[in-house]
Design a protein around this motif. Structure first.
Motif, mmCIF file in Angstrom:
data_model
loop_
_atom_site.group_PDB
_atom_site.id
_atom_site.type_symbol
_atom_site.label_atom_id
_atom_site.label_comp_id
_atom_site.label_asym_id
_atom_site.label_seq_id
_atom_site.Cartn_x
_atom_site.Cartn_y
_atom_site.Cartn_z
ATOM 1 N N HIS A 122 0.900 -1.289 0.310
ATOM 2 C CA HIS A 122 -0.104 0.030 0.109
ATOM 3 C C HIS A 122 0.880 1.375 0.014
ATOM 4 O O HIS A 122 1.563 1.331 1.014
ATOM 5 C CB HIS A 122 -1.024 0.000 1.298
ATOM 6 C CG HIS A 122 -1.619 1.329 1.442
ATOM 7 N ND1 HIS A 122 -2.754 1.520 0.371
ATOM 8 C CD2 HIS A 122 -1.708 2.090 2.395
ATOM 9 C CE1 HIS A 122 -3.224 2.623 0.889
ATOM 10 N NE2 HIS A 122 -2.808 3.031 2.050
ATOM 11 N N CYS A 124 1.085 5.181 -0.038
ATOM 12 C CA CYS A 124 0.084 6.326 0.329
ATOM 13 C C CYS A 124 1.016 7.294 1.130
ATOM 14 O O CYS A 124 2.023 7.271 1.745
ATOM 15 C CB CYS A 124 -0.741 5.562 1.435
ATOM 16 S SG CYS A 124 -2.143 6.332 2.233
ATOM 17 N N GLU A 126 -1.270 9.561 3.254
ATOM 18 C CA GLU A 126 -2.508 9.858 4.336
ATOM 19 C C GLU A 126 -1.953 9.704 5.581
ATOM 20 O O GLU A 126 -0.826 8.950 5.832
ATOM 21 C CB GLU A 126 -3.266 8.771 4.148
ATOM 22 C CG GLU A 126 -4.385 8.741 2.986
ATOM 23 C CD GLU A 126 -5.274 9.746 2.795
ATOM 24 O OE1 GLU A 126 -5.751 10.575 3.868
ATOM 25 O OE2 GLU A 126 -5.631 10.273 1.659
ATOM 26 N N CYS A 129 -1.513 6.399 7.474
ATOM 27 C CA CYS A 129 -0.713 5.651 7.029
ATOM 28 C C CYS A 129 0.972 6.004 7.152
ATOM 29 O O CYS A 129 1.863 4.974 7.321
ATOM 30 C CB CYS A 129 -0.802 5.512 5.398
ATOM 31 S SG CYS A 129 -2.517 4.541 4.988
ATOM 32 N N VAL A 154 -7.660 0.032 2.260
ATOM 33 C CA VAL A 154 -6.971 0.710 3.346
ATOM 34 C C VAL A 154 -8.332 1.738 3.430
ATOM 35 O O VAL A 154 -8.728 2.416 2.825
ATOM 36 C CB VAL A 154 -5.865 1.362 3.510
ATOM 37 C CG1 VAL A 154 -5.370 2.029 4.683
ATOM 38 C CG2 VAL A 154 -4.790 0.476 3.009
ATOM 39 N N HIS A 156 -9.043 5.225 5.386
ATOM 40 C CA HIS A 156 -8.473 6.354 6.019
ATOM 41 C C HIS A 156 -9.418 7.112 6.549
ATOM 42 O O HIS A 156 -10.648 7.336 5.916
ATOM 43 C CB HIS A 156 -7.863 7.115 4.796
ATOM 44 C CG HIS A 156 -6.990 6.315 3.977
ATOM 45 N ND1 HIS A 156 -7.063 5.805 2.607
ATOM 46 C CD2 HIS A 156 -5.682 6.110 4.281
ATOM 47 C CE1 HIS A 156 -6.021 5.347 2.368
ATOM 48 N NE2 HIS A 156 -4.762 5.238 3.281
HETATM 49 ZN ZN LIG Z 1 -3.158 4.667 2.880
#
Ligand SMILES: [Zn+2]
Length: 161
Positions: A122, A124, A126, A129, A154, A156
């Motif tokens: 994954h 990312c 965010e 994360c 995932v 978020h």
């Molecule tokens: Zn993420």
């Protein structure tokens, strides 16, 4: 590191629905401007061949709008299906790699809760994360899994800025 089996699972981007809505608004505007352009041209142009030419151009614009409308629907379908039938799960972060890409920030290797060890990646940026990447391998990320369609995403908490 154990051998990663990443082939089976398809990652779904849950934020895609918002983008789809935005794209649909654009699609309607594009189609309306195509129709509006033609209606306006009817009132201003009196040569039939010019009208035909404008009609052709307007039809292309309307077709573009229709295409814009249909495209995100495919991705949005997968999103809503996963949201309806997905099982919430906490995926342990087994490894995290910081990237130089500002929009990605972290590549997380996650372990799927299956009998045989399966891993997915994954990438990312965010906040949740990034935090999970910093604290790996003692962290987990919230996810939705659908065993039947082999899709996952995932979750978020914070909406994409
Ligand atoms: Zn993420």
């Amino acid at each position: 590191m154990k051998r990663a089996a990443t082939i089976e699972w398809t990652q779904i981007d849950l934020t895609r629905r918002n983008e789809a809505t935005a794209q649909r608004v654009t699609a309607v505007l594009v189609a309306l401007s195509g129709i509006g352009g033609f209606v306006l041209s009817l009132r201003m142009i009196f040569d039939w061949w010019l009208v035909a030419l404008v009609l052709l151009g307007c039809l292309v614009i309307v077709a573009l709008g229709v295409g814009l409308w249909i495209n995100p629907g495919v991705g949005a379908g997968a999103v809503s299906k996963l949201k309806e039938s997905g099982t919430p799960a906490s995926l342990p972060v087994v490894a995290a790699h910081k990237t130089t890409d500002e929009s990605i920030r972290y590549q997380l290797q996650l372990r799927m809760p299956s009998a045989d060890d399966q891993f997915v990646m994954h990438a990312c940026g965010e906040p949740g994360c990034i935090e999970a990447g910093r604290t790996a391998p003692d962290s987990e990320v919230a996810a939705l899994l659908n065993d039947a369609t082999k899709t996952w995403a995932v979750v978020h908490d914070s909406p994409r800025a």
